[in-house]
Enzyme design. Structure first.
Site, PDB file in Angstrom:
ATOM      1  CD  GLU A 178      49.408  43.659  18.001  1.00 55.05           C
ATOM      2  OE1 GLU A 178      49.493  44.223  16.891  1.00 55.05           O
ATOM      3  OE2 GLU A 178      50.347  43.061  18.530  1.00 55.05           O
ATOM      4  CB  THR A 217      52.145  36.955  14.473  1.00 53.54           C
ATOM      5  OG1 THR A 217      53.198  37.915  14.517  1.00 53.54           O
ATOM      6  CG2 THR A 217      51.718  36.643  15.898  1.00 53.54           C
TER       7      THR A 217
HETATM    8  N1  HSE Z   1      52.781  36.879  22.150  1.00 54.69           N
HETATM    9  C1  HSE Z   1      52.676  36.923  20.727  1.00 54.69           C
HETATM   10  C2  HSE Z   1      53.219  35.617  20.165  1.00 54.69           C
HETATM   11  C3  HSE Z   1      53.460  38.088  20.235  1.00 54.69           C
HETATM   12  O1  HSE Z   1      54.270  35.178  20.613  1.00 54.69           O
HETATM   13  O2  HSE Z   1      52.591  35.037  19.285  1.00 54.69           O
HETATM   14  C4  HSE Z   1      53.470  38.257  18.765  1.00 54.69           C
HETATM   15  O3  HSE Z   1      54.422  39.237  18.418  1.00 54.69           O
END
Ligand code: HSE
Length: 307
Positions: free
Chosen positions: A129, A182
């Site tokens: 990630e 993201t």
């Molecule tokens: N929690 C993360 C965000 C998840 O919202 O940036 C990314 O998929």
């Protein structure tokens, strides 16, 4: 010990409205497949990615980045080949990078005789990630590896709780085909929030967790209020307010952004409402000529698994 494995790794929805970076759940039967086999030259090699054009470079792809983190921790020089069959395109908000990160570490753990626990695998998957979003969040990889609903109570030290899954809870997801990275969706968020806003947010997180424990569908719905992230990120998603308002009108318990978007998800009690919302979401995007894919499932109680 076997030399080859085929796994299914579910898509996931992180944040769940109020729980930015801490709450997430797995979808049921929607996700990707991966075949992993041992090789004798000590290398990690991605032979093929079916479905989408994604990097095969082992230093970039989340499956191999996470896999390398596991191998480093195990002190293993074993090599592996990967074939990944993706069904959802990247940048969807449905945890597609996490599916590969978690799938990679799960497969290697099985092929190495399970040296690590599922919770330890979460830490390795987080490295995948980090490779794509610059932040090692666990709210997608945790439900992927552990199944159902998960809560990251703490990142340091990592402490992940699994939460109950109410039997009649359905999720509908629409993925309009616009890309939201993201990294960008994280960058636009404010670094500080007012105390009064934080009070509302943590009240809702507590309410949502309690709603899951009690199978209290109304409480789940009224707790799905995000006063911190949604107001900022929704501008990146075409038709967001319209789709959300219509979903609630059709009987959704709550509706919010899936992960960092652009997918939107809604919870419903029962399949009939979920299906009505799925059709509505499809029509909304068809009307304006934006290609969109819709999905509907129960919450996936089982995480990544051998198939
Ligand atoms: N929690 C993360 C965000 C998840 O919202 O940036 C990314 O998929």
């Amino acid at each position: 010990m076997f030399d080859k494995i085929k796994i299914f790794s579910p898509a996931t929805v992180a944040n769940v409205g109020c729980g930015y970076d801490v709450l997430g759940f797995a979808l049921d039967g929607i996700g990707e497949e991966m075949e992993v086999s041992k090789r004798n030259d000590g290398k990690l090699v991605i032979d093929e990615i079916i479905g989408f054009d994604l990097p095969k470079d082992p230093l970039v792809n989340t499956a191999t980045v996470a896999a390398q983190a596991l191998l480093d921790a195990a002190g293993s020089k074993q090599g592996f080949s990967f074939t990944i069959k993706k069904t959802i395109n990247p940048g969807s908000g449905m945890g597609t990078s996490a599916s590969s990160s978690a799938g990679g570490v799960f497969a290697l753990n099985e092929l190495l005789g399970r040296p690590f626990t599922p919770s330890q695998l979460v830490e390795f998957a987080m490295e995948g990630e980090k490779a794509v979003s610059k932040k090692a969040h666990a709210d997608n990889v945790a439900p992927n590896l552990l199944g159902g609903f998960t809560l990251v109570r703490s990142y340091d030290p990592l402490d992940i709780l699994t939460l109950p899954v109410p039997e009649e809870l359905y999720v509908t997801v629409v993925h309009p085909q616009v890309e939201v990275k993201t990294t960008d969706a994280k960058k636009i968020l404010k670094k500080q929030v007012d105390l009064s806003v934080a009070v509302q947010q943590w009240g809702n997180v507590g309410g949502l967790v309690s709603g899951l424990y009690e199978s209290d569908y109304d409480l789940i719905g009224r707790s799905m209020v995000d006063v911190i992230v949604e107001p900022i990120r929704k501008i990146l998603i075409p038709l967001y307010d319209d789709v959300k308002a219509k979903a609630l009108e059709e009987g959704a318990l709550g509706c919010s952004i899936a992960g960092s978007g652009p997918s939107i998800f809604a919870f419903s009690k029962g399949e009939e409402t979920a299906l009505k919302i799925k059709n509505m979401m499809q029509v909304k995007y068809d009307e304006v000529g934006i290609l969109a894919y819709t999905y509907m499932s129960k919450i996936g109680k089982e995480g990544v698994r051998i198939i």
